[in-house]
Design an enzyme around this catalytic site. Structure first.
Site, PDB file in Angstrom:
ATOM      1  N   GLY A 255     -30.033  17.425  21.019  1.00  0.00           N
ATOM      2  CA  GLY A 255     -29.162  17.212  21.783  1.00  0.00           C
ATOM      3  C   GLY A 255     -28.207  16.302  22.198  1.00  0.00           C
ATOM      4  O   GLY A 255     -27.636  16.606  22.214  1.00  0.00           O
TER       5      GLY A 255
ATOM      6  N   LYS B 161     -11.554  13.103  24.692  1.00  0.00           N
ATOM      7  CA  LYS B 161     -11.163  11.968  23.682  1.00  0.00           C
ATOM      8  C   LYS B 161     -10.094  12.695  22.690  1.00  0.00           C
ATOM      9  O   LYS B 161      -8.809  13.213  22.634  1.00  0.00           O
ATOM     10  CB  LYS B 161     -11.992  11.880  22.113  1.00  0.00           C
ATOM     11  CG  LYS B 161     -13.169  12.136  22.218  1.00  0.00           C
ATOM     12  CD  LYS B 161     -14.204  11.968  23.079  1.00  0.00           C
ATOM     13  CE  LYS B 161     -15.648  12.947  22.787  1.00  0.00           C
ATOM     14  NZ  LYS B 161     -16.320  12.915  23.518  1.00  0.00           N
TER      15      LYS B 161
ATOM     16  N   GLU C  13     -24.006  18.540  18.335  1.00  0.00           N
ATOM     17  CA  GLU C  13     -23.475  19.927  19.145  1.00  0.00           C
ATOM     18  C   GLU C  13     -24.712  21.172  17.782  1.00  0.00           C
ATOM     19  O   GLU C  13     -24.728  20.905  16.256  1.00  0.00           O
ATOM     20  CB  GLU C  13     -22.260  20.127  19.071  1.00  0.00           C
ATOM     21  CG  GLU C  13     -21.767  19.711  19.279  1.00  0.00           C
ATOM     22  CD  GLU C  13     -21.737  19.662  21.513  1.00  0.00           C
ATOM     23  OE1 GLU C  13     -21.831  20.807  21.392  1.00  0.00           O
ATOM     24  OE2 GLU C  13     -21.714  17.763  22.000  1.00  0.00           O
TER      25      GLU C  13
ATOM     26  N   LYS D 214     -12.239   8.958  18.999  1.00  0.00           N
ATOM     27  CA  LYS D 214     -11.584   7.575  19.471  1.00  0.00           C
ATOM     28  C   LYS D 214     -10.852   6.333  19.041  1.00  0.00           C
ATOM     29  O   LYS D 214     -10.728   5.422  20.028  1.00  0.00           O
ATOM     30  CB  LYS D 214     -13.205   7.672  19.415  1.00  0.00           C
ATOM     31  CG  LYS D 214     -14.276   8.352  20.467  1.00  0.00           C
ATOM     32  CD  LYS D 214     -15.915   8.134  19.807  1.00  0.00           C
ATOM     33  CE  LYS D 214     -16.368   9.442  20.739  1.00  0.00           C
ATOM     34  NZ  LYS D 214     -18.204   9.213  20.743  1.00  0.00           N
TER      35      LYS D 214
END
Length: 418
Positions: free
Chosen positions: A181, A99, A184, A199
């Protein structure tokens, strides 16, 4: 259209999404799509695939005449752009999930598609498993699309859900998101709104034909949302979400932003929890449509890549109708936002920037106010991102009839009612 095209894939990247795609393709032989080679950055890692599949040589894939499709799922925007543009110039179709790379290079990527006649598909770059790009592209004609509101970042939505439902602090919620998870190790891109912004840049193109660079859109993340903000929302029966919004304006153009926003209990977006994404589209005759699905993760993202691969068997490409066949819309910043601001020091708040302030609460340790401010003022001066200040747009955030409201306010004041 005729026969399905056999697809021979050169894959860039074998991380979460790349490996997910490799597994999914093995389970769907009917697709007639095979991965011939995978280009990776770090050759030493052990991977769940035959060693002879891998190379570190980019050109081995880009110059192989047998490979007719390049799938690019790496997280390096600069390398990604080089790979994608070379592939298109070499007469190959491309599927990408990057993206940031797409959002920052839209004009160049549009031109390359025009010039080469090849197809570049990127459904997986926005909202992973939700087919929102193709829906906007195919289903919603330009004149009918009134507004689009969305939760497009799974990590921040997960964090906000935990703050609301389990009363966690922002820090603890972020830690949990990282452990599971969903965020990050360096969460800046998600938490500070950059991922959602990228996005949104892509979705604005397919919704309205707007080609804007991300830096032209007003945005923030959730890094300054305080527990006291959540308490205010709860007391009002609302939630706080990171909302990307675009709306066709009465005086022309489209108002757009990505900001934390109060969401009413009856809004479809209030049902979007944890790592899920949701998109609400309002159109002229179909009223309201709501898309909901997983916005991140290996298989949800791989499933969107897969749907692009399968569309390429029929030589599908985006037509960008709103850009090329209509008069494209423009971003219009001449709007006003109704906002809630919480802060520790009154001195950090430029009261003179507000059109008016509706309420003050200055006695608590964390103070807050509600008022109306021009979007352009927020763009000029970043006080609302600094000193732990938290700015949240009200549920009915965009105000267009500012002059009428001012007159009404004035006449009430004159009548002594305010």
């Amino acid at each position: 259209m005729g026969e399905h095209k056999e697809l021979v894939i050169g894959l860039f990247g074998f991380g979460v999404v790349g490996e997910g795609l490799y597994k999914v393709l093995q389970q769907t032989p009917s697709l007639k799509a095979t991965i011939k080679q995978v280009c990776i950055k770090h050759p030493g890692k052990t991977r769940n695939a035959p060693e002879e599949l891998f190379t570190t040589n980019r050109d081995a894939l880009l110059n192989d005449p047998a490979i007719n499709l390049i799938v690019e799922v790496i997280d390096d925007a600069i390398a990604g752009f080089e790979i994608v543009s070379t592939a298109l110039k070499n007469g190959k179709d491309v599927v990408s999930s990057s993206k940031k790379m797409i959002a920052e290079n839209l004009p160049a990527l549009l031109e390359l598609q025009q010039k080469t006649g090849r197809s570049l598909l990127y459904e997986s770059s926005a909202c992973a498993s939700i087919p929102v790009v193709r829906n906007l592209e195919e289903y919603y004609d330009n004149d009918l699309l009134h507004s689009i509101r969305a939760i497009v970042n799974g990590s921040t939505n997960f964090i906000l859900t935990k703050i609301f439902e389990e009363n966690l602090s922002f820090k603890d919620a972020l830690l949990l998101a990282q452990q599971l998870g969903f965020a990050e190790s360096d969460p800046t891109l998600d938490v500070e709104g950059f991922d959602a912004l990228n996005k949104w840049t892509i979705l604005l193109l397919h919704a309205y034909g707007i080609v804007a660079h991300p830096e032209h859109i007003l945005f923030n993340g959730i890094q300054n949302i305080a527990k006291s903000d959540a308490l205010v929302a709860k007391a009002r029966g609302q939630q706080i979400k990171l909302v990307a919004q675009a709306k066709k304006l009465i005086n022309g153009g489209v108002g757009a932003y990505v900001l934390p926003q109060f969401v009413n209990a009856d809004s479809p977006l209030s049902f979007v929890k944890n790592e899920y994404n949701g998109v609400v589209i309002e159109s002229g005759f179909a009223d309201q449509q709501f898309f909901y699905g997983k916005g991140a993760g290996s298989f949800p993202t791989a499933s969107a890549v897969l749907s692009d691969i399968s569309a390429l068997r029929y030589e599908y490409r985006y037509e960008y109708k709103k850009l090329y066949h209509h008069k494209p819309h423009q971003l219009n910043d001449a709007i006003y936002l109704k906002v809630f601001v919480s802060f520790t020091e009154l001195a950090n708040i430029p009261k003179e920037d507000f059109e008016w302030i509706e309420e003050w609460h200055a006695q608590e340790s964390r103070k807050y106010l509600s008022g109306v401010i021009a979007l352009q003022k927020l763009k000029q001066n970043m006080w609302w991102k600094e000193n732990g200040t938290s700015l949240i747009v009200e549920a009915d955030g965009i105000i267009e009839d500012i002059e009428e409201r001012k007159l009404k306010k004035k006449s009430l004041e004159l009548a002594g009612l305010l």
